[in-house]
Design a protein around this motif. Structure first.
Motif, PDB file in Angstrom:
ATOM      1  N   GLN A 178     -26.614   9.921  -9.157  1.00 21.80           N
ATOM      2  CA  GLN A 178     -25.963   9.106 -10.176  1.00 21.80           C
ATOM      3  C   GLN A 178     -24.558   8.738  -9.706  1.00 21.80           C
ATOM      4  N   ILE A 179     -24.327   7.447  -9.523  1.00 22.18           N
ATOM      5  CA  ILE A 179     -23.006   6.951  -9.131  1.00 22.18           C
ATOM      6  C   ILE A 179     -22.710   5.665  -9.901  1.00 22.18           C
ATOM      7  N   PRO A 180     -21.446   5.295 -10.063  1.00 21.47           N
ATOM      8  CA  PRO A 180     -21.105   4.059 -10.778  1.00 21.47           C
ATOM      9  C   PRO A 180     -21.182   2.833  -9.866  1.00 21.47           C
ATOM     10  N   HIS A 181     -22.359   2.617  -9.320  1.00 21.81           N
ATOM     11  CA  HIS A 181     -22.581   1.535  -8.358  1.00 21.81           C
ATOM     12  C   HIS A 181     -24.089   1.333  -8.259  1.00 21.81           C
ATOM     13  N   ASP A 182     -24.531   0.080  -8.076  1.00 20.98           N
ATOM     14  CA  ASP A 182     -25.981  -0.158  -8.016  1.00 20.98           C
ATOM     15  C   ASP A 182     -26.556  -0.041  -6.612  1.00 20.98           C
ATOM     16  N   GLY A 183     -25.708   0.231  -5.625  1.00 21.18           N
ATOM     17  CA  GLY A 183     -26.202   0.465  -4.274  1.00 21.18           C
ATOM     18  C   GLY A 183     -26.282  -0.760  -3.394  1.00 21.18           C
ATOM     19  N   THR A 184     -26.147  -1.954  -3.974  1.00 13.64           N
ATOM     20  CA  THR A 184     -26.237  -3.163  -3.169  1.00 13.64           C
ATOM     21  C   THR A 184     -24.951  -3.370  -2.368  1.00 13.64           C
ATOM     22  N   GLY A 185     -24.970  -4.380  -1.484  1.00 11.29           N
ATOM     23  CA  GLY A 185     -23.831  -4.640  -0.605  1.00 11.29           C
ATOM     24  C   GLY A 185     -22.573  -4.974  -1.370  1.00 11.29           C
ATOM     25  N   PRO A 186     -21.451  -5.139  -0.657  1.00 12.77           N
ATOM     26  CA  PRO A 186     -21.253  -5.238   0.782  1.00 12.77           C
ATOM     27  C   PRO A 186     -21.418  -3.921   1.572  1.00 12.77           C
ATOM     28  N   GLY A 187     -20.878  -2.797   1.118  1.00 12.28           N
ATOM     29  CA  GLY A 187     -21.117  -1.544   1.811  1.00 12.28           C
ATOM     30  C   GLY A 187     -19.904  -0.960   2.513  1.00 12.28           C
ATOM     31  N   TYR A 231     -22.948  -0.547   5.970  1.00 15.42           N
ATOM     32  CA  TYR A 231     -24.165  -0.085   5.301  1.00 15.42           C
ATOM     33  C   TYR A 231     -23.927  -0.120   3.796  1.00 15.42           C
ATOM     34  N   SER A 232     -24.818  -0.765   3.061  1.00 13.72           N
ATOM     35  CA  SER A 232     -24.724  -0.687   1.606  1.00 13.72           C
ATOM     36  C   SER A 232     -24.889   0.774   1.196  1.00 13.72           C
ATOM     37  N   LEU A 233     -24.498   1.099  -0.032  1.00 11.16           N
ATOM     38  CA  LEU A 233     -24.676   2.488  -0.467  1.00 11.16           C
ATOM     39  C   LEU A 233     -26.154   2.844  -0.575  1.00 11.16           C
ATOM     40  N   ALA A 234     -27.012   1.876  -0.886  1.00  8.23           N
ATOM     41  CA  ALA A 234     -28.452   2.139  -0.890  1.00  8.23           C
ATOM     42  C   ALA A 234     -28.929   2.459   0.530  1.00  8.23           C
ATOM     43  N   GLU A 235     -28.445   1.700   1.515  1.00 11.28           N
ATOM     44  CA  GLU A 235     -28.801   1.977   2.905  1.00 11.28           C
ATOM     45  C   GLU A 235     -28.228   3.322   3.355  1.00 11.28           C
ATOM     46  N   ARG A 288     -17.627  -2.043  -3.928  1.00 12.58           N
ATOM     47  CA  ARG A 288     -18.360  -3.154  -4.536  1.00 12.58           C
ATOM     48  C   ARG A 288     -17.760  -4.504  -4.180  1.00 12.58           C
ATOM     49  N   ILE A 289     -16.431  -4.580  -4.120  1.00 11.87           N
ATOM     50  CA  ILE A 289     -15.781  -5.865  -3.847  1.00 11.87           C
ATOM     51  C   ILE A 289     -15.550  -6.101  -2.353  1.00 11.87           C
ATOM     52  N   GLY A 290     -16.075  -5.212  -1.521  1.00 11.88           N
ATOM     53  CA  GLY A 290     -16.085  -5.464  -0.086  1.00 11.88           C
ATOM     54  C   GLY A 290     -14.935  -4.901   0.713  1.00 11.88           C
ATOM     55  N   GLU A 291     -14.110  -4.054   0.119  1.00  8.33           N
ATOM     56  CA  GLU A 291     -12.937  -3.539   0.840  1.00  8.33           C
ATOM     57  C   GLU A 291     -13.300  -2.707   2.062  1.00  8.33           C
ATOM     58  N   THR A 292     -14.421  -2.016   2.004  1.00 11.00           N
ATOM     59  CA  THR A 292     -14.786  -1.081   3.078  1.00 11.00           C
ATOM     60  C   THR A 292     -15.846  -1.647   4.022  1.00 11.00           C
ATOM     61  N   ALA A 293     -16.177  -2.930   3.850  1.00  9.11           N
ATOM     62  CA  ALA A 293     -17.253  -3.529   4.645  1.00  9.11           C
ATOM     63  C   ALA A 293     -16.753  -4.261   5.881  1.00  9.11           C
ATOM     64  N   VAL A 294     -15.436  -4.321   6.073  1.00 14.97           N
ATOM     65  CA  VAL A 294     -14.888  -5.041   7.219  1.00 14.97           C
ATOM     66  C   VAL A 294     -15.107  -4.225   8.491  1.00 14.97           C
ATOM     67  N   THR A 295     -15.810  -4.805   9.429  1.00 20.46           N
ATOM     68  CA  THR A 295     -16.076  -4.130  10.699  1.00 20.46           C
ATOM     69  C   THR A 295     -14.991  -4.489  11.717  1.00 20.46           C
ATOM     70  N   SER A 296     -14.883  -3.666  12.748  1.00 15.56           N
ATOM     71  CA  SER A 296     -13.843  -3.880  13.749  1.00 15.56           C
ATOM     72  C   SER A 296     -14.397  -3.627  15.143  1.00 15.56           C
TER      73      SER A 296
END
Length: 324
Positions: A178-187, A231-235, A288-296
């Motif tokens: 149980q988390i406050p997120h639906d698991g979809t991207g960005p990730g 990786y999305s949280l679902a992934e 959820r808003i993509g802050e942690t999805a930026v790759t480097s």
């Protein structure tokens, strides 16, 4: 080249940084500062590294801790209490500058997207304030007392993924979290701690051994070190479930329900004093808003090889029960 200090020379990231730093820098030029120097492996001391005692929680110990240091790798204070964390950082920074430190490498965190100065995550606020403080000191420094910095936004640790996955029981994980997120991207662009430590050490080595103009991308800059894939949280749960040999699905719950969950409260209790689960829940909004999805690509460039995959790190950590 002047001496390089690591403070605190402890914990997963700090220990990894100094271990790799000592592979590329003369040990006699390295000072390892920690609350318990006796815990530093003897091979590094026998190799010539200098140890000193100091503690964020005993500010008076910092007054002379950085004497003779030119470059300081400042590992951030571990807490969700913003004001206390920022004040701890400021005291260490001020003590370092008084002692003659000319450049600080500060280990920040990879929220805030592509090096933004804002974040939805509570855990990022102390980092942003510390980055801003370092910038203000650099701007106001003079030719006579020049100060510069590099804020290294370390990628979210692969080993910390259970913190973003509802803290599943690794011995008996069950079928849902149980988390406050639906698991979809960005990730999240996860990164292994030891890869981050090695890359950070190499960045420091490049800067300290290079000419004054050889690395302008580091001087008074924020640098992002994150993994090569988000990786999305679902992934993320799929990878963790595969390593644990079970399927784990996400149940999207409200922040208030998440904050009341006993397992969440238990695991987050050491990280702060007041309403910690609600504060931590803001991390899910940042994801959820993509802050942690930026790759480097910089992580791979500094390592000189591909970073270890998230799947490999999680499988190894589950096997050895070393997930954070």
């Amino acid at each position: 080249m002047g001496k390089i200090a690591v403070f605190p020379a402890s914990g997963s990231l700090g220990s990894s940084i100094y271990k790799h730093l000592l592979d590329i820098v003369d040990a006699a030029q390295v000072i390892l500062i920690s609350r318990h120097p006796a815990k530093i492996p003897s091979k590094y001391i026998q190799g010539g590294a200098i140890t000193r005692t100091a503690d964020y929680d005993a500010p008076e110990t910092l007054n002379e801790a950085f004497e003779g240091v030119s470059y300081l790798i400042l590992i951030s204070y571990p807490s969700l209490e913003i004001e206390h964390r920022v004040e701890a950082h400021k005291y260490a920074i001020e003590a370092a500058i008084r002692s003659g430190v000319s450049h600080i490498f500060y280990t920040s965190l990879a929220f805030g997207g592509d090096r933004s100065s804002t974040s939805a995550a509570h855990v990022m606020q102390a980092h942003l304030q510390t980055e801003a403080y370092l910038k203000s000191l650099a701007v106001s420094s003079t030719a006579k007392s020049r100060f510069s910095f590099t804020a290294i936004r370390e990628g979210l640790y692969s080993e910390s993924c259970p913190m973003y996955a509802g803290f599943p029981n690794l011995q008996n994980p069950g079928s849902r979290v149980q988390i406050p997120h639906d698991g979809t991207g960005p990730g999240v662009a996860w990164a292994k701690i030891d890869d981050l430590g090695e890359a950070t050490a190499k960045l420091v080595g490049e800067y300290c051994y290079g000419s004054a103009t050889s690395h302008p991308e580091y001087k008074d800059q924020v640098v992002l070190l994150s993994g090569p894939r988000a990786y999305s949280l679902a992934e993320t749960l799929d990878v963790l479930g595969t390593a644990l040999g079970t399927e784990i699905v996400i149940e999207n719950v409200s922040v208030s329900d998440y904050a009341r969950e006993p397992t969440v409260r238990k695991f987050l209790a050491p990280h702060g004093q007041e309403d910690v689960p609600t504060k931590w829940a803001t991390s899910f909004e940042a994801v959820r808003i993509g802050e942690t999805a930026v790759t480097s690509v910089r992580l791979e460039q500094l390592l000189g090889r591909k970073p270890e995959s998230f799947e490999t790190t999680v499988a190894t950590m589950v096997d050895s029960s070393q997930l954070l």
